[in-house]
Design a protein around this motif. Structure first.
Motif, short mmCIF file in Angstrom:
data_model
loop_
_atom_site.label_atom_id
_atom_site.label_comp_id
_atom_site.label_asym_id
_atom_site.label_seq_id
_atom_site.Cartn_x
_atom_site.Cartn_y
_atom_site.Cartn_z
N ILE A 32 5.16 -7.92 1.23
CA ILE A 32 5.91 -7.26 2.30
C ILE A 32 6.40 -5.89 1.83
CG2 ILE A 32 8.03 -7.38 3.69
CD1 ILE A 32 7.65 -10.46 3.65
N GLN A 33 6.76 -5.79 0.56
CA GLN A 33 7.26 -4.53 0.01
C GLN A 33 6.15 -3.66 -0.58
OE1 GLN A 33 11.58 -5.33 -1.75
NE2 GLN A 33 10.16 -6.82 -2.55
N SER A 34 4.93 -4.06 -0.37
CA SER A 34 3.80 -3.32 -0.95
C SER A 34 3.64 -1.95 -0.31
CB SER A 34 2.51 -4.12 -0.78
OG SER A 34 2.18 -4.22 0.60
N LEU A 74 11.90 4.77 2.18
CA LEU A 74 11.94 3.66 3.14
C LEU A 74 12.19 2.34 2.43
CD1 LEU A 74 11.73 2.57 5.94
CD2 LEU A 74 9.23 2.58 5.76
N LEU A 75 11.58 2.17 1.28
CA LEU A 75 11.76 0.92 0.54
C LEU A 75 13.22 0.72 0.14
CD1 LEU A 75 10.11 -1.47 -0.57
CD2 LEU A 75 9.91 -0.23 -2.73
N ASN A 76 13.94 1.81 -0.09
CA ASN A 76 15.36 1.71 -0.49
C ASN A 76 16.25 1.15 0.61
OD1 ASN A 76 15.00 2.66 -3.10
ND2 ASN A 76 15.32 4.80 -2.53
N CYS A 87 7.56 -6.31 10.04
CA CYS A 87 7.17 -7.70 10.30
C CYS A 87 5.71 -7.78 10.74
CB CYS A 87 8.07 -8.30 11.38
SG CYS A 87 9.66 -8.86 10.79
N GLN A 88 5.35 -6.94 11.70
CA GLN A 88 3.97 -6.96 12.20
C GLN A 88 2.97 -6.61 11.11
OE1 GLN A 88 3.17 -8.08 15.11
NE2 GLN A 88 5.23 -8.15 16.05
N ALA A 89 3.28 -5.57 10.35
CA ALA A 89 2.37 -5.16 9.27
C ALA A 89 2.29 -6.22 8.17
CB ALA A 89 2.83 -3.83 8.70
N SER A 90 3.42 -6.87 7.89
CA SER A 90 3.46 -7.89 6.84
C SER A 90 2.63 -9.11 7.22
CB SER A 90 4.90 -8.32 6.56
OG SER A 90 5.66 -7.24 6.11
N VAL A 91 2.75 -9.53 8.48
CA VAL A 91 1.97 -10.69 8.96
C VAL A 91 0.48 -10.43 8.79
CG1 VAL A 91 1.32 -11.99 11.01
CG2 VAL A 91 3.73 -11.54 10.54
N SER A 92 0.03 -9.26 9.19
CA SER A 92 -1.39 -8.92 9.07
C SER A 92 -1.83 -8.84 7.61
CB SER A 92 -1.67 -7.58 9.76
OG SER A 92 -1.33 -7.64 11.13
#
Length: 249
Positions: free
Chosen positions: A88-90, A110-112, A145-150
């Motif tokens: 997810i944090q990739s 953004l990660l911060n 969320c959407q990007a992580s699911v994919s």
């Protein structure tokens, strides 16, 4: 043989005297405490930008078959939770969100503001985003969320990756906490003022009482003379007049 002077070098600190000294300066302690609290309130309320946090949750299950969920599926999914968090944090997920929402942010920026955590003993992963704009916090959370699911489905070849809770639009700020900051500042002012007074008391080596004479000089006091307050006031008046004459001159 130890001399009397050497004995007098060892000064005993009387906690009772320190307490009475601080009690006599309690007005300064209260003033410092209130002043720190007021400054903290002003800075927190007017100068710190409020932040809002939106949260969404996804459920990841590593199925070995399409028929039913087994205990082995649940166990393996639990062990892989940390892997899912890293995905997810990739950079792939975060940079795709930056591109989709056209954000003026770098990957690290953004990660911060993204927090990813796993609910204890579950396969539920919470994704939170903090931003000054509640709507933007919600949009970024949804996009992640959407990007992580994919991304998880593609990398782990899973079918069961679902969004449990969609991102909410926060109505209350998550930070800063005015109450917390004011209380911490007041405590800091209280401790600092008391500490300063203790240092002043310890460093004050003026001889003020008969007990001080015996303690520092090692001699007995035969008698004392009362201070003539009238004489002291007259001296102060004379000194004040001299200062005025010097200024005029």
């Amino acid at each position: 043989m130890e001399t009397e002077v050497q004995k007098n070098d060892e000064i005993t600190i009387d906690l009772g005297e320190i307490f009475l000294f601080i009690l006599g300066k309690i007005g300064y302690v209260i003033l410092a405490t209130v002043l720190c609290a007021v400054i903290s309130f002003i800075i927190t309320y007017w100068f710190i930008t409020p932040q809002y946090t939106s949260t969404a949750k996804i459920y990841v299950l590593n199925r070995q078959s399409n028929e039913s969920v087994t205990s082995s599926d649940i166990t393996s999914s639990t062990y892989l939770t940390e892997d899912y968090i890293e995905m997810i944090q990739s950079r792939t997920v975060i940079e795709s969100v930056i591109e989709d929402l056209d954000l003026d942010l770098t990957y690290n920026q953004l990660l911060n503001v993204v927090t990813v955590s796993a609910q204890s003993d579950t396969r539920v992963i919470a994704i939170s985003v903090t931003d000054p704009d509640p709507g933007m916090a919600r949009d970024i959370t949804d996009a992640i969320c959407q990007a992580s699911v994919s991304h998880i489905k593609q990398i782990m070849e899973l079918e069961s990756v679902n969004i449990v809770d969609e991102a909410n639009t926060p109505t209350e700020k998550s930070s800063p906490s005015i109450t917390k900051n004011v209380m911490m500042a007041a405590l800091l002012g209280l401790v600092a003022s008391i500490g300063i007074l203790v240092v002043i008391f310890i460093l004050d080596d003026k001889v003020k009482t008969a007990e001080d004479v015996e303690r520092y000089l090692g001699i007995s006091v035969l008698g004392t003379m009362p201070l003539d307050e009238t004489l002291v006031r007259e001296k102060k008046k004379i000194k004040s007049k001299k200062n005025k004459v010097k200024r005029k001159g």
